[in-house]
Design an enzyme around this catalytic site. Sequence first.
Site, short mmCIF file in Angstrom:
data_model
loop_
_atom_site.label_atom_id
_atom_site.label_comp_id
_atom_site.label_asym_id
_atom_site.label_seq_id
_atom_site.Cartn_x
_atom_site.Cartn_y
_atom_site.Cartn_z
N LYS A 232 0.92 -0.97 -0.22
CA LYS A 232 -0.09 -0.18 0.10
C LYS A 232 0.92 1.29 -0.02
O LYS A 232 2.20 1.20 -0.07
CB LYS A 232 -0.60 0.52 1.30
CG LYS A 232 -0.25 -0.12 2.63
CD LYS A 232 -0.98 -1.02 3.99
CE LYS A 232 -1.11 -0.31 4.66
NZ LYS A 232 -1.08 -1.68 5.64
N TYR B 11 16.53 29.34 9.60
CA TYR B 11 15.57 30.02 10.32
C TYR B 11 15.24 30.11 11.86
O TYR B 11 15.92 28.83 12.44
CB TYR B 11 14.01 29.15 9.87
CG TYR B 11 13.50 29.46 8.44
CD1 TYR B 11 13.60 30.65 8.48
CD2 TYR B 11 13.44 28.27 7.43
CE1 TYR B 11 12.89 31.71 6.85
CE2 TYR B 11 13.08 28.94 6.27
CZ TYR B 11 12.98 30.25 5.76
OH TYR B 11 12.28 30.65 4.70
C1 PLP Z 1 -0.18 -2.20 6.61
C2 PLP Z 1 -0.77 -3.91 6.79
C3 PLP Z 1 -0.02 -4.97 7.07
C4 PLP Z 1 2.03 -4.25 7.05
O1 PLP Z 1 2.07 -4.11 8.75
P1 PLP Z 1 3.74 -3.79 8.35
O2 PLP Z 1 3.84 -3.90 9.50
O3 PLP Z 1 4.42 -3.15 7.49
O4 PLP Z 1 4.74 -5.12 8.15
C5 PLP Z 1 -0.58 -6.05 7.45
N1 PLP Z 1 -1.28 -6.46 7.47
C6 PLP Z 1 -2.48 -4.99 7.65
C7 PLP Z 1 -3.68 -5.16 7.75
C8 PLP Z 1 -2.25 -3.86 7.53
O5 PLP Z 1 -2.75 -3.12 7.14
#
Ligand code: PLP
Length: 347
Positions: A36, A248
């Site tokens: 994702k 800054y």
């Molecule tokens: C993002 C996600 C993962 C992966 O998690 P990580 O901590 O990045 O390994 C697995 N399962 C679900 C449902 C997620 O949303």
Amino acid sequence: MPPAALRLDIDLEALAANWRWFRDRSGAAATGAAVKADGYGLGADRVIAALYGAGCRDVFVTTFAEAATLARPARDMTIRALHGLRPADEIVPDVVPVLNSPEQIARWRDSSGGAPCDVMIDTGMNRLGIDWRGFAVDMLAGLNVDIVHSHLACADDPESPMNDEQLQRFESALAAVRAARPDVRGSLCGSGAVCLGPEYHFDLTRPGLGIYGGVPSPAAAGTLARVVRPHAEVLTVRIVPAGDSVGYGATWRAPTETRVATINLGYADGYLRGFSNAGSVVLAGRTRPVLGRVSMDLVTVDVGDLDVTEGDWVEIDYDLSSAAAASGLSQYELLTGLGHRYQRHYR
Ligand SMILES: *Cc1c(COP(=O)(O)O)cnc(C)c1O
């Protein structure tokens, strides 16, 4: 167009090696991958192709819309959409939704023509999924369920009692489903949970962070390869006299005369202000500190007496675990925040 002054080196061999690390620790379970947010910021298509080459056959994105943009390397790579079927979604053939609510289940039942789906059970996060307390197997009537999922809230902390609580809730929900449908598979693990032990693995694991080189659990510290290395160009080098300030807010003041390089990187590139007076870069093999506040497009670095001049490149110290500690950002934020101004170089 002149070349970009920001470069992201992405090591797909290291990514594949990290995925194999999770595969080897997933026992008899198949090993998928979370891709994702555009492959955690690294480019989902390239990431998916590399994972396919390593043997991965299940990847997770958020929405059908996100799934529709992906180049699927082959028909036997299954894309699963974690946000399920929203009212506005158009179903994409062969993309499997993870249904998260009675509304989504009804919508899929009415519109999918019996295509396979997954279901998320909420075992304690109170975010997505059907609440474990109200879950009943007859809610799945009329669905062609492949996998029942749940997700752990505290998998990065092996000491958290929530891990075992959620495991038990998930086991009883899955057992109830399997009493009626023995072929339904179970899936509970992101990367942190894979490290919790075999009782968490079920039939498919879903690691994300660790594949990209993050440290998802103390058990994985020092074992996963670095995947992403940002580099930025030096725009100018100056000598700051003792007593002068830099940047800054004048948050850093030179105690003695100091050579300072100004570098083409800023918070617009995900190098957020938590790195002010806290981050570092690597120059000629030496680690040099960020001075003063990070600006939108610029960072200033103490380069000491190192041989550095306009047009040179520095590597940003982006070891995810230590950069997270230095900046106060999470490893996930460090990856997904990288932004679009980098020229991405894959190898
Ligand atoms: C993002 C996600 C993962 C992966 O998690 P990580 O901590 O990045 O390994 C697995 N399962 C679900 C449902 C997620 O949303």
